[in-house]
Design a protein around this motif. Structure first.
Motif, PDB file in Angstrom:
ATOM      1  N   GLY A 295      10.641  88.087 -32.142  1.00 37.79           N
ATOM      2  CA  GLY A 295       9.468  88.675 -31.515  1.00 37.79           C
ATOM      3  C   GLY A 295       9.313  88.164 -30.095  1.00 37.79           C
ATOM      4  N   PRO A 296       8.237  88.552 -29.416  1.00 41.81           N
ATOM      5  CA  PRO A 296       8.029  88.120 -28.032  1.00 41.81           C
ATOM      6  C   PRO A 296       7.792  86.617 -27.953  1.00 41.81           C
ATOM      7  N   LEU A 297       8.022  86.067 -26.769  1.00 45.91           N
ATOM      8  CA  LEU A 297       7.728  84.671 -26.501  1.00 45.91           C
ATOM      9  C   LEU A 297       6.238  84.501 -26.228  1.00 45.91           C
ATOM     10  N   THR A 298       5.716  83.338 -26.534  1.00 44.00           N
ATOM     11  CA  THR A 298       4.334  83.021 -26.184  1.00 44.00           C
ATOM     12  C   THR A 298       4.223  82.783 -24.684  1.00 44.00           C
ATOM     13  N   SER A 299       2.998  82.631 -24.228  1.00 45.77           N
ATOM     14  CA  SER A 299       2.783  82.375 -22.800  1.00 45.77           C
ATOM     15  C   SER A 299       3.468  81.076 -22.378  1.00 45.77           C
ATOM     16  N   ASP A 300       3.340  80.020 -23.205  1.00 42.86           N
ATOM     17  CA  ASP A 300       3.975  78.747 -22.865  1.00 42.86           C
ATOM     18  C   ASP A 300       5.494  78.864 -22.887  1.00 42.86           C
ATOM     19  N   GLU A 301       6.026  79.627 -23.843  1.00 42.70           N
ATOM     20  CA  GLU A 301       7.479  79.808 -23.907  1.00 42.70           C
ATOM     21  C   GLU A 301       7.988  80.627 -22.729  1.00 42.70           C
ATOM     22  N   THR A 302       7.183  81.591 -22.282  1.00 48.92           N
ATOM     23  CA  THR A 302       7.559  82.336 -21.082  1.00 48.92           C
ATOM     24  C   THR A 302       7.604  81.421 -19.871  1.00 48.92           C
ATOM     25  N   ALA A 303       6.627  80.516 -19.758  1.00 49.74           N
ATOM     26  CA  ALA A 303       6.641  79.548 -18.660  1.00 49.74           C
ATOM     27  C   ALA A 303       7.891  78.671 -18.740  1.00 49.74           C
ATOM     28  N   GLU A 304       8.303  78.315 -19.960  1.00 48.28           N
ATOM     29  CA  GLU A 304       9.522  77.523 -20.149  1.00 48.28           C
ATOM     30  C   GLU A 304      10.746  78.322 -19.710  1.00 48.28           C
ATOM     31  N   GLN A 305      10.782  79.607 -20.063  1.00 44.79           N
ATOM     32  CA  GLN A 305      11.900  80.458 -19.651  1.00 44.79           C
ATOM     33  C   GLN A 305      11.984  80.536 -18.126  1.00 44.79           C
ATOM     34  N   LEU A 306      10.844  80.700 -17.475  1.00 45.32           N
ATOM     35  CA  LEU A 306      10.831  80.791 -16.011  1.00 45.32           C
ATOM     36  C   LEU A 306      11.265  79.476 -15.384  1.00 45.32           C
ATOM     37  N   ARG A 315       2.616  78.043 -12.386  1.00 46.94           N
ATOM     38  CA  ARG A 315       2.048  78.308 -13.708  1.00 46.94           C
ATOM     39  C   ARG A 315       1.187  79.570 -13.681  1.00 46.94           C
ATOM     40  N   GLN A 316       0.453  79.742 -12.580  1.00 49.13           N
ATOM     41  CA  GLN A 316      -0.383  80.933 -12.451  1.00 49.13           C
ATOM     42  C   GLN A 316       0.483  82.195 -12.396  1.00 49.13           C
ATOM     43  N   ALA A 317       1.569  82.139 -11.626  1.00 48.59           N
ATOM     44  CA  ALA A 317       2.473  83.285 -11.550  1.00 48.59           C
ATOM     45  C   ALA A 317       3.141  83.539 -12.894  1.00 48.59           C
ATOM     46  N   ALA A 318       3.447  82.466 -13.633  1.00 44.02           N
ATOM     47  CA  ALA A 318       4.055  82.632 -14.959  1.00 44.02           C
ATOM     48  C   ALA A 318       3.103  83.342 -15.906  1.00 44.02           C
ATOM     49  N   ALA A 319       1.816  83.003 -15.829  1.00 43.03           N
ATOM     50  CA  ALA A 319       0.837  83.678 -16.677  1.00 43.03           C
ATOM     51  C   ALA A 319       0.747  85.160 -16.323  1.00 43.03           C
ATOM     52  N   ALA A 320       0.810  85.466 -15.030  1.00 47.48           N
ATOM     53  CA  ALA A 320       0.754  86.874 -14.600  1.00 47.48           C
ATOM     54  C   ALA A 320       1.986  87.634 -15.076  1.00 47.48           C
ATOM     55  N   ALA A 741      -2.626  71.989 -14.608  1.00 44.73           N
ATOM     56  CA  ALA A 741      -1.187  72.099 -14.873  1.00 44.73           C
ATOM     57  C   ALA A 741      -0.448  72.633 -13.655  1.00 44.73           C
ATOM     58  N   ASP A 742      -1.061  73.568 -12.961  1.00 46.70           N
ATOM     59  CA  ASP A 742      -0.481  74.068 -11.714  1.00 46.70           C
ATOM     60  C   ASP A 742      -0.848  73.092 -10.603  1.00 46.70           C
ATOM     61  N   GLU A 743       0.112  72.793  -9.723  1.00 52.47           N
ATOM     62  CA  GLU A 743      -0.136  71.794  -8.682  1.00 52.47           C
ATOM     63  C   GLU A 743      -0.926  72.331  -7.506  1.00 52.47           C
ATOM     64  N   GLU A 744      -1.233  73.646  -7.482  1.00 51.94           N
ATOM     65  CA  GLU A 744      -2.024  74.206  -6.392  1.00 51.94           C
ATOM     66  C   GLU A 744      -3.496  73.884  -6.620  1.00 51.94           C
TER      67      GLU A 744
END
Length: 963
Positions: A295-306, A315-320, A741-744
């Motif tokens: 199935g699809p990746l979770t939001s955290d797993e997508t951030a890991e993939q990126l 992190r913000q761009a990964a969520a988008a 979590a995001d450094e910005e």
């Protein structure tokens, strides 16, 4: 200090081992038995990972890192570098996001399974990535033969088997396969020559009409695979079986039912071009195979993939990206590459899927694309003005093409990116017409969502209709504390508003409501600076507002020009103008609010008596007009100012205020009271548990309503500061980590400043440096001291106090300090004194004297001396350490001065401050020949410095020097 022994190592494995020991240190030195229990491995295995020169397995290391709350991704890179250095041949850890359970299942099947494991999922769901990762993880121990099916225009029978067996045939120049075939029945080689002509040993041509040819071929393949399996661990990998020919599928079915061969295959589940008979085969084979559905990746797993793609995605761009890709790995990768300016094929892929549509099917897809969310069939039919029965036929057609999904009785395009593709194909006029149809239909519903209706009227180009629905949307968002959304709706309504009109609409809406809504909601959303230009522009148009409205807008503008954000008294002058206007009217809550803000401003300017008088009047007015929420907020502010003057009765005062009401009736006021409550506890050195308990109700409400205002940020920072002062750095990080979590740093940097301080204490030098590099000074008068503290803390622990001192002077030196937050100025002065002493140690007397003079001038320039008896406890507690640091600066260092400071910090349960002072006292004791005292001080300092990595290292170095 219970540090573990370190093996003698060099190179990448030394770096890995040092990182593991540092993590163990930051985690508070958990025992080996505790780690063994948590990870499920033996005590001996844990001990070897820390203390033996052999490289631990990645599985063991990953479990240990996770048990100590470390960064598994960072350790994976270190392990990879160590495993590939020198003669090591350990396989690298799989570069795959998420999928841990699935990867383990693939690995087990390849190593010890039998039959067929079928990895299934939609196109782009990562089936091949998973299979490749599983194969890479077992290559040292399992022989693999891989074949791929291709969507060729003409079927080639058994093509994946030919490819896979040819890989085997090429091992050792054919010698390996020849040896295997020697142990097989004689017919096997002849039969296999159909697949591998190079095996033919005679000139005889096999009769294609031989009815037993297929049987002999199937048996020969089975015999060979069985022989390979017996000879050693072996697995057959067949990619994309959904494209396979009938003969290949028959052979796979034969093998998985009649042999011990391990087969790993992938199958696409949503391809409309796969014939029905192939889909029937897949359904049938599942009775004898194991299916692994991806199935699809979770939001955290997508951030890991990126992160694995190394494109620097925030992190913000990964969520988008996750919101657009819905966790589909192929789409995620393509979107990330597109954002990075790299070529992709995603648009062509998706556009091709909708380009084939026409007629009613295209109209449905286009409307769903513009709607961008599921719709009921009835609403869809009304928007398209079509017969529901005819629509049902079209919906089935789209579903068969794998373009339509049905969820809870609502129909939608299967993926957001398909909706984007449909919208790209529309012409402007078509788009506007569809928006209008949707706006009319959705507005007529009993449960119409105002924001959605407003969006469609905007798409249709109907400004007057949009304005009506924007106001409704803003009100609805404000009622549920969706401040950022409410602010955007008010801003859009303001942009649509007829320029010279006071009110519009059949149900009149006043311009004042729109402008005040912008200011209040931006403030709640933590973006107050954006509201000031709007208010200034509106106040310049004096004929659009009555006296009370103008006074309210002036009060709001005064908040945004406060000395918290700007140097000077402009905010004070604005609120005085508002009060003058309010006094020309009957008593109102507006007057109480303006007086409350005046009291706050006067406090920042150091005019405490005037501030108290303004707050007293504000409380009286609020009580007279019956605004209890405002009255409580005013009294909380009064209690805060009582605490700031050093009167510890403020704790009783704020507890009385809090006890008089329950949280939940006015979130904005609740947050203000909670901030004052936690401030008071920090000023009076309350326990971190008490600080957290005071903040919890308001933070829970803010989390429930997803409010991220400045007050929310301050509350979290206060809770973190309480735990940090108590030496509980890991607990403080738990408070801050999800929100930084995001450094910005964004528009309100205080949470990132606090996080940077914690990162310094954890020894995360590079992370702290990057975060601080993004925080600007000079934006917020009151926040600047926190910026100075964080940057100075970084420099003194990272070994560059001179740079820290210069930076400190550039931020705070040579300017008027309206106020540094009570309860923090003492720590700040002590830190500056430490930097000055570190910088000038063993320097000439003239330099030390000049630096001392600068420090004393800094203290004298404050409105309130933090070390005087009437100062708040948290400030005056630092007085003894200030004196000890000045002694060190003047080359008059004495053990007894540090012992006085130690006593204070011990009494207040601040172990890191006490550990620092013990360390300094031990250094003096060593220099003066007091070895026994130094040893005792070092032992206690090491115990107190737990979770403060730089200090622990410094103490350890001193201890080593003593030995």
């Amino acid at each position: 200090m219970s540090a573990l022994p370190r093996p003698a190592l060099s190179g990448p494995i030394r770096v890995l081992n040092d990182a593991l020991h540092d993590l163990h240190h930051r985690a508070g030195w958990p025992s080996l038995r505790a780690l063994a229990k948590e990870t499920g491995v033996s005590h001996t295995t844990v001990s070897k990972a820390f203390s033996q020169p052999a490289l631990p397995s990645w599985g063991t290391l990953e479990l240990l890192v996770e048990a100590m709350d470390g960064d598994a991704a960072a350790f994976r890179e270190l392990w990879l570098a160590a495993s590939t250095s020198g003669d090591r041949a350990a396989p690298p850890p799989a570069r795959i996001a998420g999928r841990r359970a699935e990867l383990a299942a693939v690995r087990r099947h390849l190593e010890t399974g039998t039959g067929l494991l079928l990895v299934t999922g939609e196109a782009g769901m990562g089936k091949t990535t998973l299979v490749d990762a599983g194969c890479d993880s077992v290559r040292p121990s399992v022989s693999l033969a891989t074949g791929r099916c291709l969507p060729l225009s003409t079927e080639i029978p058994l093509m994946p088997f030919t490819e896979a067996l040819r890989h085997v045939a090429r091992v050792d120049g054919g010698g390996f396969l020849a040896g295997v075939l020697e142990g097989c029945p004689g017919y096997v080689t002849t039969a296999l020559a159909t697949l591998l002509p190079e095996l033919s040993v005679t000139d005889a041509v096999q009769d294609p009409d031989d009815r037993w040819l297929r049987q002999r071929l199937f048996s020969a393949v089975a015999e060979l695979l069985e022989a390979l399996t017996v000879r050693g661990a072996f697995a057959l990998v067949l990619e994309d079986l959904h494209w396979a020919d009938d003969l290949t599928l028959d052979l796979v079915e034969h093998l998985c039912r009649g042999t011990r061969t391990r087969i790993l295959s992938t199958w696409r589940t949503d391809d409309p071009d796969v014939p029905p008979d192939r889909r029937d085969w897949c359904t049938r084979i599942r009775r004898d195979a194991t299916a692994l559905q991806l199935g699809p990746l979770t939001s955290d797993e997508t951030a890991e993939q990126l992160a694995l793609l190394r494109l620097g995605t925030s992190r913000q761009a990964a969520a988008a990206i996750h919101a657009r890709s819905h966790g589909q790995p192929l789409f995620t990768e393509q979107l990330a590459h597109a954002d990075a300016g790299q070529p992709t094929y995603l648009r062509e892929l998706l556009d091709g899927r909708v380009r084939r549509l026409d007629g009613r099917a295209w109209q449905v897809a286009a409307l769903l694309g513009v709607a961008d969310r599921p719709l009921a069939e009835a609403a869809l039919a009304r928007a398209l003005a079509t017969d529901p029965h005819e629509l049902s036929h079209t919906l089935r057609e789209l579903r068969d093409l794998q373009l339509l999904g049905v969820t809870d009785g609502m129909v939608h395009l299967r993926h957001p990116l398909l909706a984007e593709a449909a919208r790209r194909r529309l012409l402007p006029g078509e788009t506007a017409a569809l928006h209008r149809s949707l706006a009319v239909v959705l507005a007529a519903a009993a449960d119409a969502e105002p924001a959605e209706v407003a969006r469609h009227w905007q798409g249709a180009g109907h400004a007057s209709e949009e304005l009506v629905w924007r106001v409704r949307a803003a009100r609805a968002a404000a009622e549920r504390y969706a401040s950022a959304q409410a602010a955007e709706h008010w801003l859009r309504a303001w942009a649509l508003w007829p320029r010279e009109s006071r009110e519009v609409g059949d149900e009149p809406v006043r311009r004042h409501e729109v402008v005040a809504g912008i200011a209040n909601q931006l403030d709640l959303a933590g973006r107050p600076a954006e509201a000031a230009p709007v208010l200034e522009e509106e106040l310049a148009m004096s004929d659009l507002y009555d006296v009370s409205e103008r006074a309210e807008l002036l009060t709001l503008l005064a908040r945004f020009h406060s000395s918290q954000f700007h140097t000077g008294d402009h905010g004070l002058r604005l609120v005085d103008q508002a009060i003058e206007l309010y006094r020309s009217l009957p008593l109102s809550a507006g007057l109480a609010a303006a007086l409350n803000w005046r009291g706050t401003e006067l406090e920042w300017h150091g005019r405490r008596d005037e501030a108290a008088a303004a707050l007293d009047e504000a409380a009286q007015v609020a009580a007279q007009v019956g605004d209890q929420a405002l009255e409580r907020s005013v009294r909380a502010q009064h209690a805060w100012q009582t605490a700031a003057s050093g009167d510890e009765r403020a704790v009783e005062a704020i507890e009385a205020v809090v006890g008089a009401f329950a949280y939940g009736d006015n979130l904005k006021r609740d947050l203000a009271v909670a901030v004052r409550h936690t401030d008071i506890l920090l000023m009076t050195c309350g326990s971190p548990d008490a600080v957290e308990a005071a903040a919890r109700p308001a933070l829970e409400l803010a989390a429930r309503w997803k409010v991220g205002s400045g007050h929310v940020h301050v509350l979290r920072c206060n809770v973190s500061q309480g735990w940090r002062r108590a030496g509980r750095v890991r607990r403080a990080l738990e408070v801050m980590s999800d929100h930084t979590a995001d450094e910005e740093p964004g528009s309100f940097p205080l949470p990132h400043i606090e996080r940077a301080l914690l990162e310094v204490l954890c020894g995360h030098q590079e992370t702290a440096r990057r975060r601080l590099s993004r925080v600007e000074s000079g934006l917020h008068e009151v926040i600047d001291p926190f910026v100075a503290e964080a940057r100075l803390t970084y420099e003194v622990w990272m070994g560059d106090p001179a740079t820290g001192w210069r930076m400190f002077g550039s931020i705070l030196g040579g300017r008027r300090h309206d106020e540094i937050s009570p309860g923090t100025v003492g720590d700040l002065l002590v830190l500056a004194a430490r930097a000055a002493a570190d910088m000038t140690v063993r320097g000439p007397a003239r330099a030390r004297q000049a630096t001392t003079t600068s420090l004393l001038e800094l203290r004298a320039g404050l409105h309130h001396d933090p070390f005087e008896p009437s100062a708040v406890l948290a400030d005056r507690a630092a007085a003894h350490q200030w004196s000890a640091e000045l002694g060190r600066l003047r080359d008059e260092d004495r053990v007894d001065a540090w012992l006085e400071a130690i006593g204070t910090w011990d009494d207040l349960a601040r172990p890191h401050d006490a550990a620092y002072c013990r360390w300094r006292a031990a250094q003096v004791a060593l220099r003066t020949g007091q070895g026994t005292l130094a040893a005792r001080l070092v032992r206690r300092a090491a115990a107190d410095a737990r979770e403060h990595v730089p200090l622990s290292r410094a103490i350890a170095e001193t201890a080593a020097g003593r030995r």
